[in-house]
Design a protein around this motif. Structure first.
Motif, PDB file in Angstrom:
ATOM      1  N   LEU A 180       0.833  -1.209   0.000  1.00 56.73           N
ATOM      2  CA  LEU A 180       0.000   0.000   0.000  1.00 56.73           C
ATOM      3  C   LEU A 180       0.866   1.255   0.000  1.00 56.73           C
ATOM      4  N   GLU A 181       1.920   1.226   0.802  1.00 58.19           N
ATOM      5  CA  GLU A 181       2.829   2.374   0.856  1.00 58.19           C
ATOM      6  C   GLU A 181       3.466   2.599  -0.525  1.00 58.19           C
ATOM      7  N   LYS A 182       3.921   1.517  -1.145  1.00 58.51           N
ATOM      8  CA  LYS A 182       4.492   1.638  -2.490  1.00 58.51           C
ATOM      9  C   LYS A 182       3.449   2.122  -3.492  1.00 58.51           C
ATOM     10  N   TYR A 183       2.212   1.632  -3.339  1.00 56.10           N
ATOM     11  CA  TYR A 183       1.134   2.018  -4.252  1.00 56.10           C
ATOM     12  C   TYR A 183       0.865   3.517  -4.177  1.00 56.10           C
ATOM     13  N   PHE A 184       0.777   4.061  -2.978  1.00 61.70           N
ATOM     14  CA  PHE A 184       0.482   5.486  -2.816  1.00 61.70           C
ATOM     15  C   PHE A 184       1.682   6.374  -3.133  1.00 61.70           C
ATOM     16  N   GLU A 185       2.866   5.802  -3.178  1.00 63.15           N
ATOM     17  CA  GLU A 185       4.049   6.554  -3.621  1.00 63.15           C
ATOM     18  C   GLU A 185       4.265   6.396  -5.125  1.00 63.15           C
ATOM     19  N   ALA A 186       3.403   5.628  -5.775  1.00 67.24           N
ATOM     20  CA  ALA A 186       3.452   5.369  -7.216  1.00 67.24           C
ATOM     21  C   ALA A 186       4.720   4.633  -7.624  1.00 67.24           C
ATOM     22  N   THR A 187       5.179   3.725  -6.769  1.00 69.57           N
ATOM     23  CA  THR A 187       6.357   2.924  -7.104  1.00 69.57           C
ATOM     24  C   THR A 187       6.022   1.432  -7.187  1.00 69.57           C
ATOM     25  N   ALA A 188       4.771   1.071  -7.015  1.00 67.68           N
ATOM     26  CA  ALA A 188       4.364  -0.333  -7.058  1.00 67.68           C
ATOM     27  C   ALA A 188       4.348  -0.822  -8.505  1.00 67.68           C
ATOM     28  N   THR A 189       4.724  -2.062  -8.688  1.00 67.79           N
ATOM     29  CA  THR A 189       4.683  -2.663 -10.017  1.00 67.79           C
ATOM     30  C   THR A 189       3.254  -3.127 -10.306  1.00 67.79           C
ATOM     31  N   VAL A 190       3.013  -3.522 -11.528  1.00 71.99           N
ATOM     32  CA  VAL A 190       1.687  -4.013 -11.910  1.00 71.99           C
ATOM     33  C   VAL A 190       1.353  -5.286 -11.139  1.00 71.99           C
ATOM     34  N   ALA A 191       2.340  -6.133 -10.965  1.00 77.02           N
ATOM     35  CA  ALA A 191       2.114  -7.380 -10.214  1.00 77.02           C
ATOM     36  C   ALA A 191       1.742  -7.078  -8.769  1.00 77.02           C
ATOM     37  N   GLU A 192       2.403  -6.072  -8.182  1.00 78.66           N
ATOM     38  CA  GLU A 192       2.089  -5.704  -6.798  1.00 78.66           C
ATOM     39  C   GLU A 192       0.695  -5.091  -6.699  1.00 78.66           C
ATOM     40  N   GLU A 193       0.321  -4.290  -7.690  1.00 83.48           N
ATOM     41  CA  GLU A 193      -1.036  -3.729  -7.709  1.00 83.48           C
ATOM     42  C   GLU A 193      -2.072  -4.843  -7.839  1.00 83.48           C
ATOM     43  N   ASN A 194      -1.767  -5.828  -8.670  1.00 85.70           N
ATOM     44  CA  ASN A 194      -2.688  -6.966  -8.816  1.00 85.70           C
ATOM     45  C   ASN A 194      -2.803  -7.736  -7.509  1.00 85.70           C
ATOM     46  N   GLU A 195      -1.720  -7.843  -6.783  1.00 88.98           N
ATOM     47  CA  GLU A 195      -1.751  -8.524  -5.486  1.00 88.98           C
ATOM     48  C   GLU A 195      -2.635  -7.745  -4.510  1.00 88.98           C
ATOM     49  N   LEU A 196      -2.537  -6.407  -4.534  1.00 90.75           N
ATOM     50  CA  LEU A 196      -3.398  -5.588  -3.678  1.00 90.75           C
ATOM     51  C   LEU A 196      -4.867  -5.759  -4.055  1.00 90.75           C
ATOM     52  N   ARG A 197      -5.160  -5.751  -5.360  1.00 87.92           N
ATOM     53  CA  ARG A 197      -6.549  -5.937  -5.809  1.00 87.92           C
ATOM     54  C   ARG A 197      -7.079  -7.301  -5.361  1.00 87.92           C
ATOM     55  N   SER A 198      -6.228  -8.285  -5.485  1.00 86.46           N
ATOM     56  CA  SER A 198      -6.628  -9.635  -5.076  1.00 86.46           C
ATOM     57  C   SER A 198      -6.906  -9.686  -3.579  1.00 86.46           C
ATOM     58  N   TYR A 199      -6.046  -9.063  -2.802  1.00 90.61           N
ATOM     59  CA  TYR A 199      -6.228  -9.064  -1.342  1.00 90.61           C
ATOM     60  C   TYR A 199      -7.524  -8.350  -0.953  1.00 90.61           C
ATOM     61  N   PHE A 200      -7.773  -7.195  -1.541  1.00 92.01           N
ATOM     62  CA  PHE A 200      -8.940  -6.416  -1.140  1.00 92.01           C
ATOM     63  C   PHE A 200     -10.240  -6.931  -1.768  1.00 92.01           C
ATOM     64  N   SER A 201     -10.159  -7.881  -2.678  1.00 92.61           N
ATOM     65  CA  SER A 201     -11.386  -8.469  -3.230  1.00 92.61           C
ATOM     66  C   SER A 201     -11.894  -9.616  -2.349  1.00 92.61           C
ATOM     67  N   GLN A 202     -11.118 -10.007  -1.355  1.00 99.63           N
ATOM     68  CA  GLN A 202     -11.524 -11.075  -0.437  1.00 99.63           C
ATOM     69  C   GLN A 202     -12.563 -10.556   0.552  1.00 99.63           C
ATOM     70  N   GLU A 203     -13.281 -11.483   1.154  1.00 99.70           N
ATOM     71  CA  GLU A 203     -14.272 -11.124   2.177  1.00 99.70           C
ATOM     72  C   GLU A 203     -13.589 -10.628   3.440  1.00 99.70           C
ATOM     73  N   ARG A 204     -12.537 -11.320   3.851  1.00102.41           N
ATOM     74  CA  ARG A 204     -11.872 -10.976   5.119  1.00102.41           C
ATOM     75  C   ARG A 204     -10.629 -10.144   4.845  1.00102.41           C
ATOM     76  N   VAL A 205     -10.673  -8.921   5.348  1.00105.05           N
ATOM     77  CA  VAL A 205      -9.550  -7.995   5.231  1.00105.05           C
ATOM     78  C   VAL A 205      -9.255  -7.505   6.635  1.00105.05           C
ATOM     79  N   ALA A 206      -7.978  -7.241   6.916  1.00 98.55           N
ATOM     80  CA  ALA A 206      -7.602  -6.735   8.248  1.00 98.55           C
ATOM     81  C   ALA A 206      -8.445  -5.500   8.567  1.00 98.55           C
ATOM     82  N   PRO A 207      -8.944  -5.395   9.796  1.00100.60           N
ATOM     83  CA  PRO A 207      -9.859  -4.291  10.147  1.00100.60           C
ATOM     84  C   PRO A 207      -9.285  -2.898   9.884  1.00100.60           C
TER      85      PRO A 207
END
Length: 145
Positions: free
Chosen positions: A11-38
């Motif tokens: 997330l930190e890399k994403y908001f600094e605009a240094t995340a790769t496409v694969a890392e962004e896809n990993e974030l999308r995958s994580y946040f598409s789940q039902e259970r996310v850290a509160p």
């Protein structure tokens, strides 16, 4: 499943605009789940929005080539024809010279009027050149999308 610490780093890399496409896809995958850290729940709508927006299709037709404004060319043509006719009229054989027909004050007044017309015409053609450059850059931008 990625650890919460890794997701926070991504997330930190994403908001600094240094995340790769694969890392962004990993974030999308994580946040598409039902259970996310509160403490990360607030980011879930952001990444779900991108997933939904990615699937949306526009039904509106977009013109690829903008309509060209050629009205300035018409005015240039009119001015050229007027100058040509005026020049032919002044050079007619068998007519009296300007100095015989008009007083020096009238000639000076006509010269000033023509100089003013010429200045305004030149300003208009300079503006048209800027518009042409703007149109060229806009077309380059539109064609790269």
């Amino acid at each position: 499943m990625a650890s919460v610490n890794k997701i926070e780093e991504l997330l930190e890399k994403y908001f600094e605009a240094t995340a790769t496409v694969a890392e962004e896809n990993e974030l999308r995958s994580y946040f598409s789940q039902e259970r996310v850290a509160p403490h990360l729940e607030e980011y879930k709508p952001l990444f779900n929005y991108f997933s939904v927006a990615k699937e949306e299709k526009s039904t509106q037709d977009v013109p690829l080539k903008p309509r060209r404004n050629t009205s300035y060319l018409k005015w240039i043509s009119v001015a050229a024809v007027a100058a040509l006719v005026f020049g032919i009229y002044l050079n007619r054989p068998g007519t009296a010279s300007l100095h015989e027909e008009y007083t020096p004050e009238e000639i000076r007044s006509a010269q000033l009027a023509l100089a003013l017309l010429s200045d305004n015409f030149n300003k208009g053609t300079e503006g048209a050149a800027y518009l042409k450059e703007f149109e060229k850059n806009t077309n380059r931008f539109l064609s790269n999308e």
